[in-house]
Scaffold this active site. Structure first.
Site, PDB file in Angstrom:
ATOM      1  N   GLN A  49       0.807  -1.217   0.000  1.00 39.67           N
ATOM      2  CA  GLN A  49       0.000   0.000   0.000  1.00 39.67           C
ATOM      3  C   GLN A  49       0.848   1.278   0.000  1.00 39.67           C
ATOM      4  O   GLN A  49       0.359   2.337  -0.373  1.00 39.67           O
ATOM      5  CB  GLN A  49      -0.944  -0.002   1.205  1.00 39.67           C
ATOM      6  CG  GLN A  49      -1.961  -1.127   1.136  1.00 39.67           C
ATOM      7  CD  GLN A  49      -2.918  -1.113   2.309  1.00 39.67           C
ATOM      8  OE1 GLN A  49      -2.615  -1.629   3.373  1.00 39.67           O
ATOM      9  NE2 GLN A  49      -4.085  -0.523   2.130  1.00 39.67           N
ATOM     10  N   ARG A  78       3.727  -0.056  13.183  1.00 40.66           N
ATOM     11  CA  ARG A  78       3.455  -1.379  12.622  1.00 40.66           C
ATOM     12  C   ARG A  78       3.615  -1.308  11.107  1.00 40.66           C
ATOM     13  O   ARG A  78       2.887  -0.580  10.430  1.00 40.66           O
ATOM     14  CB  ARG A  78       2.026  -1.799  12.983  1.00 40.66           C
ATOM     15  CG  ARG A  78       1.643  -3.111  12.369  1.00 40.66           C
ATOM     16  CD  ARG A  78       0.277  -3.597  12.829  1.00 40.66           C
ATOM     17  NE  ARG A  78       0.028  -4.879  12.228  1.00 40.66           N
ATOM     18  CZ  ARG A  78      -1.052  -5.199  11.518  1.00 40.66           C
ATOM     19  NH1 ARG A  78      -2.022  -4.312  11.352  1.00 40.66           N
ATOM     20  NH2 ARG A  78      -1.167  -6.390  10.995  1.00 40.66           N
ATOM     21  N   HIS A 130       1.236  -9.491   4.569  1.00 41.19           N
ATOM     22  CA  HIS A 130       0.005  -8.713   4.378  1.00 41.19           C
ATOM     23  C   HIS A 130      -0.427  -8.825   2.915  1.00 41.19           C
ATOM     24  O   HIS A 130      -0.344  -7.876   2.153  1.00 41.19           O
ATOM     25  CB  HIS A 130       0.239  -7.251   4.764  1.00 41.19           C
ATOM     26  CG  HIS A 130      -1.021  -6.441   4.895  1.00 41.19           C
ATOM     27  ND1 HIS A 130      -1.161  -5.447   5.819  1.00 41.19           N
ATOM     28  CD2 HIS A 130      -2.195  -6.487   4.240  1.00 41.19           C
ATOM     29  CE1 HIS A 130      -2.370  -4.899   5.714  1.00 41.19           C
ATOM     30  NE2 HIS A 130      -3.016  -5.512   4.747  1.00 41.19           N
ATOM     31  N   ASN A 181      -1.406 -11.076   8.551  1.00 40.27           N
ATOM     32  CA  ASN A 181      -2.447 -10.073   8.753  1.00 40.27           C
ATOM     33  C   ASN A 181      -3.763 -10.524   8.135  1.00 40.27           C
ATOM     34  O   ASN A 181      -3.833 -10.781   6.932  1.00 40.27           O
ATOM     35  CB  ASN A 181      -2.047  -8.746   8.104  1.00 40.27           C
ATOM     36  CG  ASN A 181      -3.090  -7.666   8.318  1.00 40.27           C
ATOM     37  OD1 ASN A 181      -3.333  -7.247   9.444  1.00 40.27           O
ATOM     38  ND2 ASN A 181      -3.738  -7.233   7.241  1.00 40.27           N
ATOM     39  N   GLU A 182      -4.808 -10.615   8.950  1.00 46.16           N
ATOM     40  CA  GLU A 182      -6.176 -10.828   8.484  1.00 46.16           C
ATOM     41  C   GLU A 182      -6.353 -12.071   7.610  1.00 46.16           C
ATOM     42  O   GLU A 182      -6.657 -11.961   6.409  1.00 46.16           O
ATOM     43  CB  GLU A 182      -6.689  -9.595   7.751  1.00 46.16           C
ATOM     44  CG  GLU A 182      -6.654  -8.353   8.613  1.00 46.16           C
ATOM     45  CD  GLU A 182      -7.374  -7.173   7.976  1.00 46.16           C
ATOM     46  OE1 GLU A 182      -7.646  -7.218   6.776  1.00 46.16           O
ATOM     47  OE2 GLU A 182      -7.691  -6.213   8.711  1.00 46.16           O
ATOM     48  N   ASN A 225      -7.768  -6.520  14.457  1.00 46.83           N
ATOM     49  CA  ASN A 225      -8.155  -5.391  13.599  1.00 46.83           C
ATOM     50  C   ASN A 225      -9.675  -5.268  13.594  1.00 46.83           C
ATOM     51  O   ASN A 225     -10.375  -6.267  13.337  1.00 46.83           O
ATOM     52  CB  ASN A 225      -7.732  -5.631  12.143  1.00 46.83           C
ATOM     53  CG  ASN A 225      -6.230  -5.563  11.953  1.00 46.83           C
ATOM     54  OD1 ASN A 225      -5.484  -5.308  12.892  1.00 46.83           O
ATOM     55  ND2 ASN A 225      -5.785  -5.782  10.719  1.00 46.83           N
ATOM     56  N   TYR A 249     -13.111  -2.565  12.495  1.00 46.50           N
ATOM     57  CA  TYR A 249     -13.586  -1.330  11.875  1.00 46.50           C
ATOM     58  C   TYR A 249     -15.068  -1.053  12.100  1.00 46.50           C
ATOM     59  O   TYR A 249     -15.463   0.076  12.325  1.00 46.50           O
ATOM     60  CB  TYR A 249     -13.313  -1.352  10.366  1.00 46.50           C
ATOM     61  CG  TYR A 249     -11.842  -1.214  10.030  1.00 46.50           C
ATOM     62  CD1 TYR A 249     -11.281   0.031   9.790  1.00 46.50           C
ATOM     63  CD2 TYR A 249     -11.007  -2.332   9.988  1.00 46.50           C
ATOM     64  CE1 TYR A 249      -9.933   0.177   9.494  1.00 46.50           C
ATOM     65  CE2 TYR A 249      -9.659  -2.200   9.699  1.00 46.50           C
ATOM     66  CZ  TYR A 249      -9.123  -0.938   9.459  1.00 46.50           C
ATOM     67  OH  TYR A 249      -7.789  -0.800   9.187  1.00 46.50           O
ATOM     68  N   GLU A 300      -5.186  -2.588  14.247  1.00 41.79           N
ATOM     69  CA  GLU A 300      -5.732  -1.662  13.250  1.00 41.79           C
ATOM     70  C   GLU A 300      -7.106  -1.182  13.673  1.00 41.79           C
ATOM     71  O   GLU A 300      -7.924  -1.978  14.155  1.00 41.79           O
ATOM     72  CB  GLU A 300      -5.925  -2.343  11.881  1.00 41.79           C
ATOM     73  CG  GLU A 300      -4.743  -2.256  10.971  1.00 41.79           C
ATOM     74  CD  GLU A 300      -5.002  -2.954   9.645  1.00 41.79           C
ATOM     75  OE1 GLU A 300      -6.085  -2.738   9.048  1.00 41.79           O
ATOM     76  OE2 GLU A 300      -4.125  -3.714   9.216  1.00 41.79           O
ATOM     77  N   TRP A 347      -5.084   2.924  11.949  1.00 46.18           N
ATOM     78  CA  TRP A 347      -4.925   2.717  10.512  1.00 46.18           C
ATOM     79  C   TRP A 347      -5.493   3.931   9.815  1.00 46.18           C
ATOM     80  O   TRP A 347      -6.686   4.166   9.933  1.00 46.18           O
ATOM     81  CB  TRP A 347      -5.661   1.452  10.043  1.00 46.18           C
ATOM     82  CG  TRP A 347      -5.431   1.255   8.582  1.00 46.18           C
ATOM     83  CD1 TRP A 347      -6.192   1.757   7.560  1.00 46.18           C
ATOM     84  CD2 TRP A 347      -4.329   0.576   7.982  1.00 46.18           C
ATOM     85  NE1 TRP A 347      -5.630   1.422   6.363  1.00 46.18           N
ATOM     86  CE2 TRP A 347      -4.478   0.701   6.589  1.00 46.18           C
ATOM     87  CE3 TRP A 347      -3.221  -0.109   8.473  1.00 46.18           C
ATOM     88  CZ2 TRP A 347      -3.576   0.154   5.680  1.00 46.18           C
ATOM     89  CZ3 TRP A 347      -2.324  -0.658   7.577  1.00 46.18           C
ATOM     90  CH2 TRP A 347      -2.515  -0.521   6.195  1.00 46.18           C
ATOM     91  N   GLU A 363      -5.651   1.821  -1.297  1.00 44.34           N
ATOM     92  CA  GLU A 363      -6.648   1.066  -0.549  1.00 44.34           C
ATOM     93  C   GLU A 363      -7.121  -0.128  -1.397  1.00 44.34           C
ATOM     94  O   GLU A 363      -8.260  -0.215  -1.813  1.00 44.34           O
ATOM     95  CB  GLU A 363      -7.788   1.995  -0.120  1.00 44.34           C
ATOM     96  CG  GLU A 363      -8.931   1.383   0.653  1.00 44.34           C
ATOM     97  CD  GLU A 363      -8.546   0.549   1.862  1.00 44.34           C
ATOM     98  OE1 GLU A 363      -7.436   0.704   2.397  1.00 44.34           O
ATOM     99  OE2 GLU A 363      -9.366  -0.289   2.266  1.00 44.34           O
ATOM    100  N   TRP A 364      -6.193  -1.005  -1.706  1.00 43.78           N
ATOM    101  CA  TRP A 364      -6.465  -2.253  -2.412  1.00 43.78           C
ATOM    102  C   TRP A 364      -7.338  -2.026  -3.649  1.00 43.78           C
ATOM    103  O   TRP A 364      -7.044  -1.151  -4.435  1.00 43.78           O
ATOM    104  CB  TRP A 364      -7.050  -3.294  -1.438  1.00 43.78           C
ATOM    105  CG  TRP A 364      -6.149  -3.452  -0.245  1.00 43.78           C
ATOM    106  CD1 TRP A 364      -6.411  -3.060   1.043  1.00 43.78           C
ATOM    107  CD2 TRP A 364      -4.814  -3.993  -0.213  1.00 43.78           C
ATOM    108  NE1 TRP A 364      -5.326  -3.330   1.860  1.00 43.78           N
ATOM    109  CE2 TRP A 364      -4.338  -3.911   1.124  1.00 43.78           C
ATOM    110  CE3 TRP A 364      -3.964  -4.548  -1.172  1.00 43.78           C
ATOM    111  CZ2 TRP A 364      -3.074  -4.355   1.507  1.00 43.78           C
ATOM    112  CZ3 TRP A 364      -2.703  -4.996  -0.785  1.00 43.78           C
ATOM    113  CH2 TRP A 364      -2.277  -4.905   0.530  1.00 43.78           C
TER     114      TRP A 364
HETATM  115  C1  BGC Z   1      -6.298  -3.955   6.043  1.00 51.33           C
HETATM  116  C2  BGC Z   1      -5.687  -2.706   5.482  1.00 51.33           C
HETATM  117  C3  BGC Z   1      -6.763  -1.869   4.838  1.00 51.33           C
HETATM  118  C4  BGC Z   1      -7.759  -1.506   5.907  1.00 51.33           C
HETATM  119  C5  BGC Z   1      -8.895  -0.629   5.434  1.00 51.33           C
HETATM  120  C6  BGC Z   1      -7.582  -3.731   6.773  1.00 51.33           C
HETATM  121  O1  BGC Z   1      -8.424  -4.797   6.568  1.00 51.33           O
HETATM  122  O2  BGC Z   1      -5.372  -4.645   6.833  1.00 51.33           O
HETATM  123  O3  BGC Z   1      -4.684  -3.039   4.581  1.00 51.33           O
HETATM  124  O4  BGC Z   1      -6.252  -0.766   4.191  1.00 51.33           O
HETATM  125  O5  BGC Z   1      -8.350  -2.679   6.397  1.00 51.33           O
HETATM  126  O6  BGC Z   1      -9.660  -1.294   4.489  1.00 51.33           O
END
Ligand code: BGC
Length: 596
Positions: free
Chosen positions: A128, A185, A230, A274-275, A417, A419, A484, A528, A535-536
């Site tokens: 990223q 990180r 990652h 990661n994830e 992580n 959100y 995150e 994060w 962003e992927w």
């Molecule tokens: C990921 C990050 C991503 C973030 C926001 C996480 O799932 O580890 O790479 O940018 O979410 O989507």
């Protein structure tokens, strides 16, 4: 004509409402009554009362009994015409009882501090931010290939240059210092270090980048927190099956061995992977991340998940047996998960669906590592559905008893992580062979939740505390490092990112509640992200950074957003000090232009 159009729209709306289990009615009351409150409170309109239409379903004129406006359902097939309260009745009752919308306990901020030695961190990931995709002998990764495939990434953006961090160690460390984080990180790009994924050729120039970064961080008194993987697998390994081929376990171990031996004397915090959920499901189920596979969504994600768990466990054992005594660090995996609430809290089916969503998300990976083996929920459902579809065994691979033992306990903390939160309800997908069908649930969001720049991310601080408590209860109260958490925006650049300030204050305050009031063992928090980055699959359009990165300038400069001062104040205060016990030096703003 107009009336007909109106009537059919209304019926459509009411039918949709029925499908959505009345959440629309609740949404309707919530938003309309709130608007009435604003008119009263903010505009001085003399609003004296409110009547909800209607007490119960009744004869709806031209529509007869086809549509129901009622707070209570009436069974018109039953001669006794029984009335049953709908979710909206419960909701409306609560609004009347509260005489409006008082701040709930959940929403109230508390004052207090985190433990001493709390880890305050921020994160980025190699693909990223680094750029330098062909620099100094780096090999190709699956993300290089995916992003160079037309239409895979929004606007055909890619990470060829990204934030050019490969050439900007000093700039990155300087902004970390501004934030006052104790840890940073970051991730190692496997293909930068081992171009074909194996130790047959070590790319010293690539390793040197990470060595220089680690040293620059330590010189700035910032501890590196390194993640080995990652999502950016060397393409050469994908060509021989990637995470589907269980040879990957040994290859990942060799790669980790190299990194520990070269960098480990300077690093105390490690994350293996990661994830795993995103790698397995987003990359190999939905196919919207590299390697972009979506044609075996009922089997491949489980095989990939199985190998990810084994690879993690082997690397944990490697560190434990060979490096821990000398290097004295800690190592775990980072698992991500949404929290899930029932769409209708009064319906048992929705409550069950919400539990399944969580068990299939966080539980998929956490259960084998923290409790041993997959959860009964996953094992039973997937086996039964596989057999019912005529297969001879479960689509979920089995661990042998030795593997169960070897995997259980391979953690030093819970890397987490998080959100957002979703609302779940049951969905029967028939015999479809798909993870979603196994989970047997759909999810929606409450439309009053605040939006972000990412469709999937609603601002839902309350869910953070709940899932932290879930981890405590379900996985034996492990120490947790939040690895995150953050929020995005899209559209025109505005450095005054109030939504991010709001997000960090509210989410971190929920973490504080979990720590102080619920005794969840929280050791650290990671924002994060340090800066806007790729962003992927949504490219540069969604921006999660505390610092804005201007990609139209060849120097890709980092520019501070307003939330930097919010986050660094929370860090300086180690939480939220009570103004009544002040004054608090940590709350005083830094003089402008001060050199750090
Ligand atoms: C990921 C990050 C991503 C973030 C926001 C996480 O799932 O580890 O790479 O940018 O979410 O989507």
């Amino acid at each position: 004509m107009e009336i007909q159009k109106f009537t059919s729209l209304k019926i459509e709306w009411l039918q949709k409402q029925k499908q959505l289990g009345m959440t629309l009615t609740v949404f309707f009351y919530k938003t309309y009554i709130d608007e009435a409150l604003k008119a009263y409170d903010l505009d001085g309109v003399k609003v004296k009362g409110y009547m909800a239409t209607s007490l119960m379903d009744s004869f709806e004129w031209l529509n007869g009994y086809k549509v129901g406006f009622g707070l209570h359902h009436v069974d018109f097939n039953n001669p006794n015409r029984p009335r049953t309260p709908k979710y909206s009745a419960h909701y409306y009752y609560q609004v009347m009882k509260d005489n409006g919308f008082p701040l709930t306990e959940d929403e109230k901020m508390i004052y207090g501090h985190f433990r001493k030695e709390f880890i305050w961190s921020t994160a980025t990931a190699s693909y990223q931010i680094e750029g330098g995709w062909r620099a100094d002998g780096k090999g190709l990764s699956i993300w290089d290939k995916f992003a160079h495939t037309p239409l895979k990434v929004f606007n055909d953006d890619n990470g060829d240059i990204a934030c050019d961090s490969y050439n900007k160690i000093d700039e990155d460390v300087a902004i970390l210092k501004q934030l006052k984080v104790t840890h940073y990180r970051f991730f190692i790009s496997w293909s930068r270090v081992l171009p074909d994924g194996t130790t047959s050729h070590i790319n010293e120039a690539g390793l040197s980048y990470y060595d220089r970064l680690v040293k620059a961080l330590l010189a700035a008194n910032i501890q590196p927190h390194i993640t080995l993987y990652h999502w950016d697998l060397p393409q050469a390994l994908q060509d021989i099956g990637g995470w589907e081929n269980d040879d990957i376990v040994g290859k990942f171990r060799d790669y980790a061995d190299l990194i520990f031996s070269r960098l480990g004397h300077n690093v105390k915090h490690w994350i293996t992977i990661n994830e795993p959920y995103n790698i397995a499901m987003v990359g190999h189920g939905y196919g919207v991340a590299a390697p972009g596979i979506n044609f075996r969504p009922g089997t491949l994600p489980y095989i990939v998940g199985h190998n990810l768990i084994k690879a993690h466990a082997e690397v944990w054992h490697l560190y434990n047996d060979k490096y821990r005594a000398v290097q004295k660090g800690i190592i775990s995996i980072t698992i991500n998960s949404d929290w899930s609430e029932p769409r209708n809290p009064y319906k048992q089916e929705d409550i069950d669906a919400a539990r399944r969503v969580v068990q299939f998300y966080i539980g998929w990976f956490a259960h084998p590592i923290y409790n041993g083996d997959y959860s009964d929920v996953m094992k039973t459902i997937i086996r039964e559905r596989s057999l019912a579809a005529g297969l001879t065994k479960s689509r979920l691979p089995e661990f042998t008893p030795d593997e169960i033992k070897r995997i259980k306990g391979t953690y030093d903390y819970f890397g987490f992580n998080h959100y957002t939160t979703v609302l779940a309800f049951p969905v029967n997908f028939g015999d479809l062979s798909h993870y979603d069908a196994d989970r047997g649930a759909g999810t929606v969001v409450d439309r009053t939740w605040l939006d972000s720049g990412s469709g999937w991310l609603k601002i839902t601080p309350f869910g953070f505390r709940r899932i932290l408590n879930f981890i405590k209860e379900e996985y034996g109260n492990p120490p947790i490092i939040i690895t995150e958490n953050g929020v995005s925006e899209r559209g025109p650049i505005d450095l005054n990112d109030n939504h991010r300030t709001y997000h960090y204050e509210k989410y971190i305050n929920q973490v504080l509640k979990a720590y102080l009031q619920d005794n969840v063992d929280i050791r650290g928090y990671t924002a994060w992200s340090l800066m806007d980055n790729l962003e992927w699959a949504t490219g540069f359009s969604e921006r999660f950074g505390l610092f804005y990165v201007n990609h139209s300038d060849p120097n890709v400069p980092r520019v501070k957003k307003a939330s930097v001062s919010t986050y660094s104040t929370i860090i300086s205060c180690n939480g939220f000090p009570d103004p009544a016990s002040g004054p608090h030096d940590c709350l005083k703003p830094e003089p402008e232009g001060k050199l750090i």
